[in-house]
Design a protein around this motif. Structure first.
Motif, PDB file in Angstrom:
ATOM      1  N   TYR A 157       0.867  -1.185   0.000  1.00  0.00           N
ATOM      2  CA  TYR A 157       0.000   0.000   0.000  1.00  0.00           C
ATOM      3  C   TYR A 157       0.899   1.228   0.000  1.00  0.00           C
ATOM      4  O   TYR A 157       1.717   1.404   0.899  1.00  0.00           O
ATOM      5  CB  TYR A 157      -0.922   0.015   1.226  1.00  0.00           C
ATOM      6  N   ASN A 211      -3.164   2.223  -3.996  1.00  0.00           N
ATOM      7  CA  ASN A 211      -3.033   3.623  -3.587  1.00  0.00           C
ATOM      8  C   ASN A 211      -4.423   4.193  -3.321  1.00  0.00           C
ATOM      9  O   ASN A 211      -5.340   3.938  -4.090  1.00  0.00           O
ATOM     10  CB  ASN A 211      -2.388   4.458  -4.699  1.00  0.00           C
ATOM     11  N   LYS A 212      -4.557   4.919  -2.251  1.00  0.00           N
ATOM     12  CA  LYS A 212      -5.807   5.642  -1.938  1.00  0.00           C
ATOM     13  C   LYS A 212      -7.047   4.756  -1.960  1.00  0.00           C
ATOM     14  O   LYS A 212      -8.126   5.222  -2.334  1.00  0.00           O
ATOM     15  CB  LYS A 212      -5.995   6.802  -2.937  1.00  0.00           C
ATOM     16  N   ASN A 213      -6.899   3.500  -1.642  1.00  0.00           N
ATOM     17  CA  ASN A 213      -8.073   2.633  -1.581  1.00  0.00           C
ATOM     18  C   ASN A 213      -7.880   1.596  -0.477  1.00  0.00           C
ATOM     19  O   ASN A 213      -7.717   0.403  -0.743  1.00  0.00           O
ATOM     20  CB  ASN A 213      -8.294   1.966  -2.958  1.00  0.00           C
TER      21      ASN A 213
END
Ligand code: NAD
Length: 280
Positions: A39, A69-71
């Motif tokens: 991540y 990324n961003k999840n």
């Protein structure tokens, strides 16, 4: 002084892993499959994943890598689906993780936890049950055993108390009948604790924390630390001066890290066999 080089230790484990994989090829249609999940964009983690990929290629383990990324929810969901996927036999999550994702390590199925870092794996280690053990801790014991170092009854000092490095090393040494002291950042007199021990395991992640003055001519030093100083990889021990004084010492690089990588390969094969041979 005897240098406890990790390379022959790693080579021995690698050869055994390769032989096991040959045997698996003859008896099963499947092969071990490692999934590495990351991540974020931490470059050191990516470099480490590349090294693991190379190790897998060398012995013949399938490797896949996925970056998120961003999840964070998607990341956690991927761990859950990987747990259920019969084609994936091993899962590794790259660290560091952001605070909101630290607990995601616990989502890894203990049967696929090849780094031995879930509370289930650590619980087995601490209670003496068989399971997947943290690779670095096992690597330290592999070096000790390879070089015929007797542990029974000896005093050992472990510097560092993290759940995946310091504590498991202390546990394995204690199970090998050493008398173990765990030192940490609040230890009052580190030098005295180190002087009192014959086996010293440095796992603090602080370059030059352990100086030659803290050691003696019968010290056996296993340096787990990995620190970058002016672009150079060094351990926690002032190797140059310590190696002139002690009985035995591991180099950095070329010591514990080299062995850790092959212990990981062995754990991947172990996990695969547990899953596929027990469910046959
Ligand atoms: P960590 O930061 O989680 O833990 C460090 C520990 O060291 C803590 O328990 C802390 O109390 C102790 N510590 C810090 N400063 C200290 C001081 N001044 N005196 C005494 N104790 C002190 O780190 P970690 O994940 O346990 O890793 C430790 C080191 O091992 C790092 O350098 C890491 O990169 C390295 N490492 C090497 C391998 C390998 O295969 N060679 C594998 C994993 C980790």
């Amino acid at each position: 002084m005897q240098e406890l080089n990790g390379k022959p230790v790693a080579a021995k484990i690698k050869a055994a892993v390769q032989a096991e994989l040959q045997q698996i090829k003859k008896t099963l249609s499947k092969q071990p499959n490692l999934l590495v999940l990351q991540y974020g964009n931490d470059q050191a983690s990516k470099t480490y994943a590349n090294r693991i990929e190379k190790n897998c290629q060398e012995v013949g383990i399938n490797f896949s890598y996925e970056q998120f990324n961003k999840n964070p929810d998607g990341f956690k969901q991927r761990i859950r689906t990987a747990n259920l996927d019969p084609e994936i036999s091993a899962i590794m999550i790259q660290q560091p993780l952001t605070d909101n994702l630290k607990n995601s390590l616990e989502l890894i199925s203990p049967s696929k936890d090849v780094e031995g870092i879930t509370s289930a794996s650590l619980g087995k280690l601490f209670t003496g049950l068989s399971g997947l053990k943290p690779c670095t801790a096992e690597a330290c014991l592999e070096i000790i055993n390879y070089y015929g170092i007797k542990v029974t009854g000896k005093k050992a000092a472990v510097i560092g108390r993290s759940n995946i490095v310091g504590k498991p090393i202390a546990m394995l040494l204690q199970q090998a009948d050493a008398t173990v002291t765990i030192c940490h950042s609040k230890t009052k007199n580190l030098a005295a604790e180190i002087k009192a021990a014959e086996i010293i395991i440095a796992a603090a992640g602080k370059a030059a924390l352990i100086t030659a003055e803290m050691l003696s001519s019968n010290s056996i030093v296993i340096d787990v630390g990995t620190n970058f100083v002016q672009g150079k990889l060094v351990g926690d021990v002032d190797y140059l001066n310590a190696s002139r004084k002690v009985s035995k010492i591991t180099p950095v690089p070329g010591g514990v890290g080299t062995v850790t990588n092959q212990v990981l390969m062995r754990n991947i094969v172990k996990a695969f066999k547990n899953i596929n041979l027990n469910n046959k």
